[in-house]
Design a protein around this motif. Structure first.
Motif, PDB file in Angstrom:
ATOM      1  N   ASP A  56      66.417  90.332  62.696  1.00  0.00           N
ATOM      2  CA  ASP A  56      66.948  90.491  64.057  1.00  0.00           C
ATOM      3  C   ASP A  56      66.109  91.475  64.868  1.00  0.00           C
ATOM      4  OD1 ASP A  56      68.955  88.640  63.635  1.00  0.00           O
ATOM      5  OD2 ASP A  56      70.519  90.139  63.242  1.00  0.00           O
ATOM      6  N   GLU A  57      65.667  92.561  64.240  1.00  0.00           N
ATOM      7  CA  GLU A  57      64.819  93.544  64.924  1.00  0.00           C
ATOM      8  C   GLU A  57      63.481  92.927  65.324  1.00  0.00           C
ATOM      9  OE1 GLU A  57      64.418  96.896  62.287  1.00  0.00           O
ATOM     10  OE2 GLU A  57      66.529  97.468  62.526  1.00  0.00           O
ATOM     11  N   ILE A  58      62.899  92.156  64.420  1.00  0.00           N
ATOM     12  CA  ILE A  58      61.613  91.524  64.712  1.00  0.00           C
ATOM     13  C   ILE A  58      61.775  90.467  65.795  1.00  0.00           C
ATOM     14  CG2 ILE A  58      59.746  90.106  63.762  1.00  0.00           C
ATOM     15  CD1 ILE A  58      60.145  91.653  61.113  1.00  0.00           C
ATOM     16  N   ARG A  59      62.853  89.708  65.739  1.00  0.00           N
ATOM     17  CA  ARG A  59      63.096  88.697  66.781  1.00  0.00           C
ATOM     18  C   ARG A  59      63.277  89.355  68.156  1.00  0.00           C
ATOM     19  NH1 ARG A  59      66.834  84.711  63.140  1.00  0.00           N
ATOM     20  NH2 ARG A  59      65.161  83.269  62.583  1.00  0.00           N
ATOM     21  N   LYS A  60      63.941  90.499  68.182  1.00  0.00           N
ATOM     22  CA  LYS A  60      64.112  91.223  69.444  1.00  0.00           C
ATOM     23  C   LYS A  60      62.745  91.665  69.976  1.00  0.00           C
ATOM     24  CE  LYS A  60      66.528  95.100  71.538  1.00  0.00           C
ATOM     25  NZ  LYS A  60      67.339  96.290  71.305  1.00  0.00           N
ATOM     26  N   ASP A  61      61.913  92.218  69.098  1.00  0.00           N
ATOM     27  CA  ASP A  61      60.555  92.615  69.501  1.00  0.00           C
ATOM     28  C   ASP A  61      59.742  91.400  69.947  1.00  0.00           C
ATOM     29  OD1 ASP A  61      60.950  95.305  69.075  1.00  0.00           O
ATOM     30  OD2 ASP A  61      59.966  95.347  67.119  1.00  0.00           O
ATOM     31  N   PHE A  62      59.908  90.283  69.264  1.00  0.00           N
ATOM     32  CA  PHE A  62      59.198  89.050  69.615  1.00  0.00           C
ATOM     33  C   PHE A  62      59.562  88.617  71.031  1.00  0.00           C
ATOM     34  CE2 PHE A  62      58.377  84.521  69.767  1.00  0.00           C
ATOM     35  CZ  PHE A  62      57.231  84.350  69.012  1.00  0.00           C
ATOM     36  N   ARG A  63      60.870  88.661  71.345  1.00  0.00           N
ATOM     37  CA  ARG A  63      61.318  88.274  72.687  1.00  0.00           C
ATOM     38  C   ARG A  63      60.768  89.207  73.754  1.00  0.00           C
ATOM     39  NH1 ARG A  63      66.147  88.050  69.964  1.00  0.00           N
ATOM     40  NH2 ARG A  63      66.998  89.810  71.163  1.00  0.00           N
ATOM     41  N   LEU A  64      60.784  90.510  73.469  1.00  0.00           N
ATOM     42  CA  LEU A  64      60.248  91.475  74.426  1.00  0.00           C
ATOM     43  C   LEU A  64      58.757  91.248  74.632  1.00  0.00           C
ATOM     44  CD1 LEU A  64      60.340  93.990  76.203  1.00  0.00           C
ATOM     45  CD2 LEU A  64      60.082  95.376  74.112  1.00  0.00           C
ATOM     46  N   LEU A  65      58.033  91.072  73.548  1.00  0.00           N
ATOM     47  CA  LEU A  65      56.593  90.831  73.641  1.00  0.00           C
ATOM     48  C   LEU A  65      56.316  89.550  74.419  1.00  0.00           C
ATOM     49  CD1 LEU A  65      53.820  91.873  72.768  1.00  0.00           C
ATOM     50  CD2 LEU A  65      54.061  90.515  70.685  1.00  0.00           C
ATOM     51  N   ASP A  66      57.072  88.522  74.145  1.00  0.00           N
ATOM     52  CA  ASP A  66      56.924  87.244  74.843  1.00  0.00           C
ATOM     53  C   ASP A  66      57.141  87.426  76.343  1.00  0.00           C
ATOM     54  OD1 ASP A  66      56.264  84.558  74.317  1.00  0.00           O
ATOM     55  OD2 ASP A  66      58.351  83.927  74.464  1.00  0.00           O
ATOM     56  N   LYS A  67      58.184  88.152  76.719  1.00  0.00           N
ATOM     57  CA  LYS A  67      58.493  88.396  78.124  1.00  0.00           C
ATOM     58  C   LYS A  67      57.351  89.164  78.792  1.00  0.00           C
ATOM     59  CE  LYS A  67      61.361  91.703  79.298  1.00  0.00           C
ATOM     60  NZ  LYS A  67      62.572  92.511  79.508  1.00  0.00           N
ATOM     61  N   LEU A  68      56.867  90.213  78.138  1.00  0.00           N
ATOM     62  CA  LEU A  68      55.774  91.012  78.695  1.00  0.00           C
ATOM     63  C   LEU A  68      54.501  90.183  78.858  1.00  0.00           C
ATOM     64  CD1 LEU A  68      56.308  94.308  76.663  1.00  0.00           C
ATOM     65  CD2 LEU A  68      56.876  93.911  79.085  1.00  0.00           C
ATOM     66  N   MET A  69      54.240  89.321  77.884  1.00  0.00           N
ATOM     67  CA  MET A  69      53.053  88.466  77.947  1.00  0.00           C
ATOM     68  C   MET A  69      53.170  87.448  79.077  1.00  0.00           C
ATOM     69  SD  MET A  69      52.350  87.862  73.882  1.00  0.00           S
ATOM     70  CE  MET A  69      51.039  86.685  74.155  1.00  0.00           C
ATOM     71  N   TYR A  70      54.334  86.821  79.196  1.00  0.00           N
ATOM     72  CA  TYR A  70      54.529  85.845  80.280  1.00  0.00           C
ATOM     73  C   TYR A  70      54.355  86.514  81.638  1.00  0.00           C
ATOM     74  CZ  TYR A  70      55.972  81.778  77.567  1.00  0.00           C
ATOM     75  OH  TYR A  70      55.981  80.703  76.732  1.00  0.00           O
ATOM     76  N   ARG A  71      54.943  87.709  81.774  1.00  0.00           N
ATOM     77  CA  ARG A  71      54.832  88.433  83.043  1.00  0.00           C
ATOM     78  C   ARG A  71      53.359  88.741  83.337  1.00  0.00           C
ATOM     79  NH1 ARG A  71      58.239  93.272  82.704  1.00  0.00           N
ATOM     80  NH2 ARG A  71      59.938  91.827  83.099  1.00  0.00           N
ATOM     81  N   ALA A  72      52.643  89.247  82.346  1.00  0.00           N
ATOM     82  CA  ALA A  72      51.225  89.584  82.537  1.00  0.00           C
ATOM     83  C   ALA A  72      50.407  88.337  82.864  1.00  0.00           C
ATOM     84  CB  ALA A  72      50.680  90.263  81.284  1.00  0.00           C
ATOM     85  N   ASN A  73      50.717  87.231  82.212  1.00  0.00           N
ATOM     86  CA  ASN A  73      49.984  85.985  82.459  1.00  0.00           C
ATOM     87  C   ASN A  73      50.271  85.410  83.840  1.00  0.00           C
ATOM     88  OD1 ASN A  73      48.526  85.832  80.076  1.00  0.00           O
ATOM     89  ND2 ASN A  73      50.141  84.731  79.005  1.00  0.00           N
ATOM     90  N   PHE A  74      51.375  85.798  84.425  1.00  0.00           N
ATOM     91  CA  PHE A  74      51.725  85.313  85.755  1.00  0.00           C
ATOM     92  C   PHE A  74      51.257  86.269  86.855  1.00  0.00           C
ATOM     93  CE2 PHE A  74      54.661  84.570  89.332  1.00  0.00           C
ATOM     94  CZ  PHE A  74      54.403  83.225  89.542  1.00  0.00           C
ATOM     95  N   GLU A  75      51.197  87.557  86.536  1.00  0.00           N
ATOM     96  CA  GLU A  75      50.872  88.561  87.554  1.00  0.00           C
ATOM     97  C   GLU A  75      49.382  88.867  87.665  1.00  0.00           C
ATOM     98  OE1 GLU A  75      53.292  91.914  86.463  1.00  0.00           O
ATOM     99  OE2 GLU A  75      55.104  91.030  87.341  1.00  0.00           O
ATOM    100  N   ASN A  76      48.592  88.475  86.699  1.00  0.00           N
ATOM    101  CA  ASN A  76      47.168  88.802  86.695  1.00  0.00           C
ATOM    102  C   ASN A  76      46.323  87.555  86.911  1.00  0.00           C
ATOM    103  OD1 ASN A  76      46.906  91.809  85.818  1.00  0.00           O
ATOM    104  ND2 ASN A  76      48.547  90.942  84.582  1.00  0.00           N
ATOM    105  N   VAL A  77      45.157  87.768  87.522  1.00  0.00           N
ATOM    106  CA  VAL A  77      44.293  86.636  87.866  1.00  0.00           C
ATOM    107  C   VAL A  77      42.913  86.775  87.226  1.00  0.00           C
ATOM    108  CG1 VAL A  77      45.442  86.220  90.075  1.00  0.00           C
ATOM    109  CG2 VAL A  77      43.452  87.706  89.997  1.00  0.00           C
TER     110      VAL A  77
END
Length: 171
Positions: A56-77
C-alpha cells in the motif's frame, strides 16, 4: 524532501512497478500454508498484513510519482523543428514517427515489380509498386533520424526537470 529528475522518475516508476509485482507474489506465498492435520502452523518471517502495508505504501508513492510525472510532462516543453511541444505531445510524436518509419521501411524494401505465381488460366501476373521503393527507404531513414533527435531532446529535457519526491527509500 529530496528532488528527483524526471529521467530518474521514469526509471523509478519501473522499479516500483516491479516491486509491487514482487509483493503481490509474496502475498500469494504467505497467505496460505500447508500443514498436516493437528500440526503446528510454522512461523512466517512476514505476515500477510505486513506485506499489505508495504504494498500500500509503494502504491501510494507510485500514484504520487505518476501524478508528478504527468504534470511535468504537460507543463514542460521541448523544441523540435522550430515548434514547441509539451513533453507528452513530443513523446507521442516520437512514437508516431517511429511507426511511420517502420511502415516506410516495409515499402522501401519492396521490389518495384514482382512476378506473381497465380492459379487458374496461366496468365502471368505482375505485382507492380505504385511508388518508388528507394524514395520510401530514404524517407524511412529520415523519419528515424527525426524520431531519434526528438527522443534525445525529450531525454535531455527530462534530466533538467526536477520533481519533489523522496526517492531515498528506493535508490
Amino acid at each position: 524532501m529530496s528532488n528527483l529528475s524526471l529521467a530518474e522518475a521514469v526509471k523509478l516508476k519501473s522499479v516500483l512497478a516491479k516491486r509491487i509485482h514482487e509483493l503481490e507474489e509474496e502475498m500469494d506465498r504467505v497467505a496460505f500454508v500447508e500443514v498436516e492435520k493437528g500440526s503446528k502452523v510454522p512461523k512466517q518471517v512476514r505476515s500477510l498484513s505486513k506485506v499489505e502495508v508495504e504494498i500500500d505504501e509503494i502504491r501510494k508513492d507510485f500514484r504520487l510519482l505518476d501524478k508528478l510525472m504527468y504534470r511535468a510532462n504537460f507543463e514542460n516543453v521541448v523544441n523540435f523543428n522550430g515548434e514547441e511541444l509539451v513533453i507528452v505531445e513530443a513523446i507521442e510524436l516520437a512514437t508516431q514517427l517511429r511507426a511511420k518509419a517502420r511502415k516506410f521501411k516495409e515499402f522501401g524494401a519492396a521490389a518495384k515489380e514482382e512476378h506473381q505465381f497465380g492459379y487458374g488460366e496461366g496468365l502471368p501476373l505482375i505485382k507492380r509498386a505504385m511508388f518508388d521503393p528507394e524514395e520510401y527507404r530514404v524517407k524511412a531513414v529520415e523519419l528515424e533520424r527525426q524520431a531519434n533527435r526528438l527522443s534525445n531532446a525529450i531525454n535531455t529535457k527530462n534530466y533538467s526537470i526536477f520533481l519533489e519526491f523522496d526517492s531515498e527509500k528506493y535508490f
